[in-house]
Design a protein around this motif. Structure first.
Motif, PDB file in Angstrom:
ATOM      1  N   ARG A 391       0.841  -1.192   0.000  1.00 29.09           N
ATOM      2  CA  ARG A 391       0.000   0.000   0.000  1.00 29.09           C
ATOM      3  C   ARG A 391       0.881   1.248   0.000  1.00 29.09           C
ATOM      4  NH1 ARG A 391      -3.684  -4.000  -0.898  1.00 29.09           N
ATOM      5  NH2 ARG A 391      -4.240  -5.129   1.010  1.00 29.09           N
ATOM      6  N   GLU A 392       0.353   2.319  -0.552  1.00 27.28           N
ATOM      7  CA  GLU A 392       1.085   3.582  -0.530  1.00 27.28           C
ATOM      8  C   GLU A 392       1.075   4.117   0.899  1.00 27.28           C
ATOM      9  OE1 GLU A 392       3.457   5.793  -0.963  1.00 27.28           O
ATOM     10  OE2 GLU A 392       2.955   5.522  -3.100  1.00 27.28           O
ATOM     11  N   GLU A 393       2.247   4.147   1.533  1.00 29.23           N
ATOM     12  CA  GLU A 393       2.301   4.590   2.923  1.00 29.23           C
ATOM     13  C   GLU A 393       2.687   6.058   3.054  1.00 29.23           C
ATOM     14  OE1 GLU A 393       4.837   3.350   1.464  1.00 29.23           O
ATOM     15  OE2 GLU A 393       6.733   3.775   2.491  1.00 29.23           O
ATOM     16  N   ARG A 394       3.070   6.716   1.915  1.00 31.74           N
ATOM     17  CA  ARG A 394       3.504   8.114   1.973  1.00 31.74           C
ATOM     18  C   ARG A 394       2.311   9.039   1.771  1.00 31.74           C
ATOM     19  NH1 ARG A 394       7.889   6.597  -2.510  1.00 31.74           N
ATOM     20  NH2 ARG A 394       5.937   5.627  -3.211  1.00 31.74           N
ATOM     21  N   LEU A 395       2.053   9.844   2.784  1.00 31.02           N
ATOM     22  CA  LEU A 395       0.856  10.693   2.800  1.00 31.02           C
ATOM     23  C   LEU A 395       0.743  11.553   1.552  1.00 31.02           C
ATOM     24  CD1 LEU A 395      -1.645  11.704   4.369  1.00 31.02           C
ATOM     25  CD2 LEU A 395      -0.154  13.377   5.489  1.00 31.02           C
ATOM     26  N   ASP A 396       1.853  12.196   1.160  1.00 33.43           N
ATOM     27  CA  ASP A 396       1.776  13.115   0.012  1.00 33.43           C
ATOM     28  C   ASP A 396       1.490  12.363  -1.286  1.00 33.43           C
ATOM     29  OD1 ASP A 396       4.225  11.876   0.244  1.00 33.43           O
ATOM     30  OD2 ASP A 396       5.402  13.594  -0.457  1.00 33.43           O
ATOM     31  N   ARG A 397       2.149  11.239  -1.490  1.00 37.68           N
ATOM     32  CA  ARG A 397       1.922  10.462  -2.695  1.00 37.68           C
ATOM     33  C   ARG A 397       0.487   9.940  -2.764  1.00 37.68           C
ATOM     34  NH1 ARG A 397       6.271   8.315  -5.500  1.00 37.68           N
ATOM     35  NH2 ARG A 397       8.165   9.444  -4.968  1.00 37.68           N
ATOM     36  N   LEU A 398       0.006   9.459  -1.615  1.00 39.83           N
ATOM     37  CA  LEU A 398      -1.345   8.886  -1.577  1.00 39.83           C
ATOM     38  C   LEU A 398      -2.395   9.956  -1.853  1.00 39.83           C
ATOM     39  CD1 LEU A 398      -3.204   6.483  -1.048  1.00 39.83           C
ATOM     40  CD2 LEU A 398      -3.011   6.944   1.400  1.00 39.83           C
ATOM     41  N   THR A 399      -2.230  11.109  -1.220  1.00 38.53           N
ATOM     42  CA  THR A 399      -3.178  12.212  -1.423  1.00 38.53           C
ATOM     43  C   THR A 399      -3.178  12.641  -2.888  1.00 38.53           C
ATOM     44  OG1 THR A 399      -2.638  12.922   0.816  1.00 38.53           O
ATOM     45  CG2 THR A 399      -3.888  14.471  -0.532  1.00 38.53           C
ATOM     46  N   GLN A 403      -6.346  12.492  -5.624  1.00 33.72           N
ATOM     47  CA  GLN A 403      -6.824  13.632  -6.395  1.00 33.72           C
ATOM     48  C   GLN A 403      -6.788  13.331  -7.900  1.00 33.72           C
ATOM     49  OE1 GLN A 403      -4.246  16.293  -4.342  1.00 33.72           O
ATOM     50  NE2 GLN A 403      -5.906  17.245  -3.153  1.00 33.72           N
ATOM     51  N   GLU A 404      -5.698  12.702  -8.346  1.00 32.90           N
ATOM     52  CA  GLU A 404      -5.598  12.321  -9.762  1.00 32.90           C
ATOM     53  C   GLU A 404      -6.749  11.426 -10.220  1.00 32.90           C
ATOM     54  OE1 GLU A 404      -0.805  11.930  -9.784  1.00 32.90           O
ATOM     55  OE2 GLU A 404      -1.886  10.331 -10.832  1.00 32.90           O
ATOM     56  N   THR A 405      -7.199  10.536  -9.302  1.00 35.85           N
ATOM     57  CA  THR A 405      -8.216   9.565  -9.702  1.00 35.85           C
ATOM     58  C   THR A 405      -9.620  10.006  -9.287  1.00 35.85           C
ATOM     59  OG1 THR A 405      -7.717   8.331  -7.679  1.00 35.85           O
ATOM     60  CG2 THR A 405      -6.626   7.614  -9.683  1.00 35.85           C
ATOM     61  N   GLY A 406      -9.720  11.259  -8.834  1.00 41.35           N
ATOM     62  CA  GLY A 406     -11.048  11.807  -8.567  1.00 41.35           C
ATOM     63  C   GLY A 406     -11.676  11.386  -7.255  1.00 41.35           C
ATOM     64  N   ILE A 407     -10.824  11.020  -6.268  1.00 43.84           N
ATOM     65  CA  ILE A 407     -11.351  10.675  -4.949  1.00 43.84           C
ATOM     66  C   ILE A 407     -11.050  11.828  -4.002  1.00 43.84           C
ATOM     67  CG2 ILE A 407     -11.166   9.077  -2.999  1.00 43.84           C
ATOM     68  CD1 ILE A 407     -10.178   6.988  -5.099  1.00 43.84           C
ATOM     69  N   ASP A 408     -12.075  12.318  -3.318  1.00 41.32           N
ATOM     70  CA  ASP A 408     -11.880  13.437  -2.397  1.00 41.32           C
ATOM     71  C   ASP A 408     -11.140  12.957  -1.143  1.00 41.32           C
ATOM     72  OD1 ASP A 408     -12.007  15.652  -0.819  1.00 41.32           O
ATOM     73  OD2 ASP A 408     -14.173  15.512  -0.438  1.00 41.32           O
ATOM     74  N   PRO A 409      -9.909  13.437  -0.922  1.00 39.12           N
ATOM     75  CA  PRO A 409      -9.159  12.979   0.258  1.00 39.12           C
ATOM     76  C   PRO A 409      -9.916  13.236   1.559  1.00 39.12           C
ATOM     77  CG  PRO A 409      -7.720  14.211  -1.238  1.00 39.12           C
ATOM     78  CD  PRO A 409      -9.122  14.380  -1.744  1.00 39.12           C
ATOM     79  N   GLU A 410     -10.711  14.293   1.577  1.00 41.48           N
ATOM     80  CA  GLU A 410     -11.471  14.619   2.793  1.00 41.48           C
ATOM     81  C   GLU A 410     -12.413  13.475   3.171  1.00 41.48           C
ATOM     82  OE1 GLU A 410     -12.015  16.380   6.034  1.00 41.48           O
ATOM     83  OE2 GLU A 410     -10.571  17.142   4.558  1.00 41.48           O
ATOM     84  N   SER A 411     -12.962  12.790   2.144  1.00 39.05           N
ATOM     85  CA  SER A 411     -13.936  11.726   2.414  1.00 39.05           C
ATOM     86  C   SER A 411     -13.278  10.518   3.070  1.00 39.05           C
ATOM     87  CB  SER A 411     -14.623  11.301   1.121  1.00 39.05           C
ATOM     88  OG  SER A 411     -13.694  10.600   0.283  1.00 39.05           O
ATOM     89  N   LEU A 412     -11.965  10.398   2.960  1.00 37.54           N
ATOM     90  CA  LEU A 412     -11.247   9.283   3.592  1.00 37.54           C
ATOM     91  C   LEU A 412     -10.167   9.810   4.546  1.00 37.54           C
ATOM     92  CD1 LEU A 412     -10.811   6.740   0.624  1.00 37.54           C
ATOM     93  CD2 LEU A 412     -12.307   6.524   2.607  1.00 37.54           C
ATOM     94  N   SER A 413     -10.501  10.892   5.246  1.00 36.81           N
ATOM     95  CA  SER A 413      -9.477  11.507   6.098  1.00 36.81           C
ATOM     96  C   SER A 413      -8.998  10.541   7.187  1.00 36.81           C
ATOM     97  CB  SER A 413     -10.003  12.797   6.723  1.00 36.81           C
ATOM     98  OG  SER A 413     -11.091  12.503   7.562  1.00 36.81           O
ATOM     99  N   TRP A 414      -9.921   9.704   7.682  1.00 31.35           N
ATOM    100  CA  TRP A 414      -9.524   8.723   8.701  1.00 31.35           C
ATOM    101  C   TRP A 414      -8.513   7.727   8.131  1.00 31.35           C
ATOM    102  CZ3 TRP A 414     -10.946   3.914   6.923  1.00 31.35           C
ATOM    103  CH2 TRP A 414     -12.008   3.859   6.005  1.00 31.35           C
ATOM    104  N   TYR A 415      -8.680   7.391   6.860  1.00 35.18           N
ATOM    105  CA  TYR A 415      -7.738   6.467   6.233  1.00 35.18           C
ATOM    106  C   TYR A 415      -6.378   7.142   6.095  1.00 35.18           C
ATOM    107  CZ  TYR A 415      -5.934   3.335   2.524  1.00 35.18           C
ATOM    108  OH  TYR A 415      -5.182   2.459   1.780  1.00 35.18           O
TER     109      TYR A 415
END
Lengths: 461, 461
Positions: A391-399, A403-415
């Motif tokens: 899994r992508e463990e780096r916060l900046d890369r994952l965020t 965004q690139e794939t159209g998923i709102d990071p806010e919706s998975l803030s707990w993740y």
């Protein structure tokens, strides 16, 4: 009073001359030379126990007239059987008819098609094939827990009802207590704030994200629970409700993940061969001729590992014409997977590091900028059986990837929080339990390895 | 390269002087006399391993500045610890900071309320209390499978999505793929023929009926899966999603059922005490003072059995005033149950044969015409923990009772089929897994024994 002995135990441990009480259901009754032979099955094993009733039995006529499906309790003495294929039989001293069955019983001795048996899924359980299927299914499920327990993996019950991905995703079942005839609307949209959970909810498609949270506290964890897809596809390999096994390991990379998947699958193959030998022999004879040999080969194999890029090269050079195109960047189809595992490798193979565009947002981005640390395990005859990733463990890369794939990071803030504090390299995989059971039994329709399958237009029982 | 050792193993099997690699999360950092002490926890046990970093460490300053929650990997030599309460500590030779954590990490060392921790259910996993809760939960779940596997019980995955009872029942969650904003209507009613399953479906409240079908083929079976209630009740004991264990035995009566329930509960109590000793000690100290003594008493008890009628007599004679009335025909309330198990019996007690009017349609009708073969197991401190019954195996009696209670026999014809051909006396019970975990840990809110609890207005994570 003699205690009940299960048929499995009577057959394996019984001594000629010893008294025995068995209880079960009549599979067949046959008379010959004034003696009546009953095949009694109690579900503990594929093999039934032959009960021999002779005319001196008090209710001999009643016993000879027993219908297939009747429930009986028999006391008698075990004796060596002159019949072929069985060492022991039970000479009945007393037969109690517990519950009769007349000729309207749908499971008469003749062979039925699997299609027909699906319409009586509550009775097909009493057939040889489905008895074997559900004994293997149960035994494997218990072995899954044993495997992980031995390795110190924590068993997690991730939620079934979820609010993740519930705004729009087409493959989700909606869960609601709203009055569907009169849903509360606000500007033409459903007002989910009035629903049970004050938000839109659906049935989970995977416990992985929650499993990752647990791995960040307990190191090694697994889930084993039901997951759902509202896909309107009527194939032999898709069900709307199925069980998934999803281990997750902190402080682990893709290689560790493949190691675990290899140990796991080999263990389950060995278990089926050793602990379900009678049922496996049945499948090998009746359902799928090469089954045992194939499973044995997997149990003994050292699994190969191949980069996705190399797999594409191999497929391009293949002296066969595929239906689907082969090109770096395209996903592998079943025909490609089977060619790789059956023709190129000749055994199980992990394909590693797929193009990021065809894989999920949470997979770890490799340094090449093009691939992610994904793996699929391919096995002969079926192709992919396990899919996993680091899994992508780096916060900046994952965020950024979200965004690139159209998923709102806010919706998975707990993740994302799991990457914010004390993040670790971690990896896991998913195994569809029904696919495994199909693989290990040779059964070709997923409807035939699920007790009461749920598919489009079908939710009987 | 040294392989990783889990903290639990390092503490129990480690030898002073041996090299060791541990990985986990920092619980606390403290410096004294120029030395830095880190409590490292990896989730494998309640106890952490103390890591000692001295100034000769290459990144000594970085290590001293580590925040609570950071992930680290430490290589070093195990040595005897001069500190109280721990035999071993790890003298660090190398500390790798895998994932940092700053002071915004919500799980700082101070005590947090359970209410607050529920809002960060993804992080509370890294606390002592919730580490212990979910280790015990996992260990017990695995032991449930072991218990039944040893006894030859078949594990069944009964369906989660069901069409039973879906016309009207208020406590069911509806499952649908219809467009809720524009549901298809026929004469003002929802046209469920257009839904995914061509009928109204919901989430199961119990796997019992399907479990009974399996028992009529495999003799002894159990289910262990999620069940649901759409009850809008915000109590400490109710959740919308919880896991249930439901064994079912063919050729068994109410006494056999009570025998199984007694063996089962005692086994789980013993398991928690023996295999989760450290966590249980924690609960006994921090959560519930008399816990271990109480669980020990249950593990060693011979469970009493008392008729419902006698229970009513005892309650009537009780020198205490109850809030709820006591009368033959009324159900027992929690206060009554606790009085019976705590004051009358002083230990676990089965109450047997309840009035039929307060019990479900499928329970076996006794010859007195008034009672059914139901049982509730009561234990000190909580009252009812297991409920079960012998099932009505007689087709005519069962059909009549369904009609009396307003259930259309046609809607459960497949269930009635199990009484039509080869019916057997059979019995089973249900145990809510979360109630069990609450009982064994002393945790008082069901929200605190479920990874991500679902309750009215709550479906986070």
């Amino acid at each position: 009073m003699t205690a009940r002995t299960k048929v499995k135990q009577a057959l394996s441990e019984g001594k000629p001359g010893s008294e025995c009480l068995v209880k079960g259901w009549v599979r067949s009754v046959r008379t010959g030379k004034g003696v009546c032979f009953i095949q009694l099955n109690d579900g503990s094993s594929l093999a039934g126990l032959q009960v021999v009733a002779e005319p001196d039995l008090a209710n001999f006529n009643e016993v000879c007239a027993l219908g297939t499906g009747a429930a009986i309790a028999v006391t008698g003495l075990l004796q060596e059987s002159p019949a072929a294929g069985q060492a022991l039989e039970l000479k009945a001293a007393r037969v109690e008819v517990v519950g009769g069955a007349d000729e309207s019983y749908p499971m008469q001795k003749k062979r039925h098609s699997f299609e027909f048996l699906r319409t009586i899924a509550h009775l097909r359980l009493r057939s040889n094939t489905f008895g074997a299927v559900f004994r293997v299914r149960s035994s494997l499920a218990q072995e899954v827990h044993r495997f992980f327990a031995e390795r110190g993996f924590l068993y997690v019950h991730t939620p079934i009802i979820t609010a993740n991905d519930c705004e729009g995703a087409g493959e989700l079942f909606r869960v609601t207590t709203l009055d569907l005839a009169k849903p509360p609307l606000v500007n033409g949209s459903v007002d989910f704030s009035q629903d049970f959970f004050s938000r839109a909810t659906g049935l989970t498609v995977s416990g992985q994200l929650e499993g990752e949270l647990f791995a960040q506290a307990f190191s090694d964890i697994y889930t084993f629970g039901p997951t759902f897809r509202a896909e309107n596809s009527n194939t032999a390999r898709h069900a709307a409700e199925f069980w998934m096994i999803e281990p997750e390991m902190a402080f682990a990379d893709l290689n560790d993940d493949a190691d675990l998947a290899e140990s796991f699958l080999k263990r389950l193959c060995s278990h089926a061969l050793e602990n379900c030998a009678e049922d496996m022999q049945f499948f090998n004879t009746q359902i799928d001729k090469g089954l045992i040999e194939r499973i044995q080969a997997v149990a003994n194999a050292s699994f190969a590992r191949m980069e996705y890029g190399e797999a594409i090269e191999r497929l391009k050079k293949a002296p066969v014409s595929f239906q689907f195109p082969v090109e770096w960047g395209l996903d592998l189809q079943s025909e490609h997977e089977r060619y790789l595992t059956e023709q190129v490798v000749g055994g199980p193979v992990f394909i590693l590091n797929y193009p990021k565009e065809i894989k999920a947002f949470y997979m770890r981005q490799n340094d090449d900028g093009k691939t992610v640390a994904a793996m699929d395990l391919l096995v002969p005859k079926v192709g992919e059986i396990i899919g996993g990733s680091q899994r992508e463990e780096r916060l900046d890369r994952l965020t950024a990837r979200m965004q690139e794939t159209g998923i709102d990071p806010e919706s998975l803030s707990w993740y994302l929080d799991s990457r914010r504090w004390g993040t670790t390299p971690h990896a896991g995989f998913g195994l569809g339990f029904e696919r495994l059971i199909m693989y290990l039994t040779g059964m070709e329709n997923i409807r035939d390895v699920i007790p009461f399958p749920r598919t489009p237009r079908h939710a009987e029982f």
